[in-house]
Design an enzyme around this catalytic site. Structure first.
Site, PDB file in Angstrom:
ATOM      1  N   LYS A  58       0.826  -1.210   0.000  1.00  0.00           N
ATOM      2  CA  LYS A  58       0.000   0.000   0.000  1.00  0.00           C
ATOM      3  C   LYS A  58       0.860   1.260   0.000  1.00  0.00           C
ATOM      4  O   LYS A  58       0.580   2.219  -0.725  1.00  0.00           O
ATOM      5  CB  LYS A  58      -0.933   0.005   1.217  1.00  0.00           C
ATOM      6  N   SER A  74      -0.940   0.902   6.470  1.00  0.00           N
ATOM      7  CA  SER A  74      -1.120  -0.096   7.518  1.00  0.00           C
ATOM      8  C   SER A  74      -2.007  -1.224   7.011  1.00  0.00           C
ATOM      9  O   SER A  74      -2.795  -1.044   6.088  1.00  0.00           O
ATOM     10  CB  SER A  74      -1.761   0.566   8.749  1.00  0.00           C
ATOM     11  N   ASP A  75      -1.855  -2.381   7.632  1.00  0.00           N
ATOM     12  CA  ASP A  75      -2.746  -3.496   7.349  1.00  0.00           C
ATOM     13  C   ASP A  75      -2.866  -4.347   8.605  1.00  0.00           C
ATOM     14  O   ASP A  75      -1.969  -4.345   9.455  1.00  0.00           O
ATOM     15  CB  ASP A  75      -2.252  -4.355   6.186  1.00  0.00           C
ATOM     16  N   GLN A  76      -3.975  -5.048   8.705  1.00  0.00           N
ATOM     17  CA  GLN A  76      -4.245  -5.878   9.878  1.00  0.00           C
ATOM     18  C   GLN A  76      -4.586  -7.294   9.437  1.00  0.00           C
ATOM     19  O   GLN A  76      -5.354  -7.487   8.504  1.00  0.00           O
ATOM     20  CB  GLN A  76      -5.412  -5.278  10.664  1.00  0.00           C
ATOM     21  N   ALA A 111       0.270  -4.011  11.134  1.00  0.00           N
ATOM     22  CA  ALA A 111       1.567  -3.548  10.645  1.00  0.00           C
ATOM     23  C   ALA A 111       1.429  -2.146  10.079  1.00  0.00           C
ATOM     24  O   ALA A 111       0.399  -1.788   9.507  1.00  0.00           O
ATOM     25  CB  ALA A 111       2.089  -4.491   9.573  1.00  0.00           C
TER      26      ALA A 111
END
EC number: 3.6.1.9
Length: 198
Positions: A58, A74-76, A111
């Site tokens: 991203k 960010s990513d989860q 993250a």
């Protein structure tokens, strides 16, 4: 001075940064998360590494559209006993996910990656362990009657900061990571860059 750009359409992430007093702009980006996630799972990547890789994809995509600025992405990832969950496709999918999570403890990995000048300059991952009460099919349906479609864009089909709090018996770890961003880690880096007051 570089501006901070949040590469996300997430209202929760925007709210976290706003409430922390940060000046930033939002620049939502689209990547094929499902294809990337599946490829990484096939390669044997850990949930933590998958979250980190998706955040980096991203950030890299956003830096093409906003060169010269700090790009925060960010990513989860939600993992239960090694199984990686995706966002529910529909209400039935959400009910199945909640049934599988019911009575178990799962992990959330949030993250964040910051890009500058087309390369990563910082990354961090926050984690949390969430223990869910055991719920009957009727209880899950009653919850979704109230929470759907608001939780349709959330992995696990819950918002732990809202009605979803009733689903859990215990939450341990980084609360901000439950909300989708390892905020304290991000703030520490931005403080070093002089973008956050001491």
């Amino acid at each position: 001075m570089s501006r901070l750009i949040l590469a996300s359409a997430s209202a929760a992430r925007r709210s976290l940064l706003q409430n922390a007093g940060l000046a930033f702009e939002s620049l939502p980006v689209r990547i094929d998360e499902d294809a990337i996630r599946q490829s990484l799972i096939t390669e044997g990547a850990t949930p933590r590494d998958i979250a980190d890789a998706l955040a980096e994809f991203k950030a890299r995509k956003a830096t093409e559209r906003a060169p010269g600025h700090l790009i925060l992405a960010s990513d989860q990832i939600l993992a239960l006993r090694g199984e990686i969950f995706a966002k529910p496709r529909d209400r039935e999918d959400a009910a199945r996910d909640l049934h599988r999570l019911s009575g178990h403890t799962h992990h959330l990995y949030s993250a964040a990656v910051i890009y500058e000048d087309a390369k990563p300059v910082w990354r961090g991952v926050g984690t949390a362990r969430l223990s869910m009460h055991t719920h009957s099919e009727a209880q899950i349906n009653a919850y979704l009657d109230q929470a759907w479609p608001d939780v349709s864009s959330s992995v696990g089909a819950y918002h732990a900061e809202g009605l979803g709090a009733q689903l859990f018996s215990r939450i341990e770890g980084d609360w901000f990571s439950v909300l989708g961003l390892p905020l304290l880690q991000v703030l520490s880096y931005l403080r070093m860059r002089g973008m956050v007051a001491p």
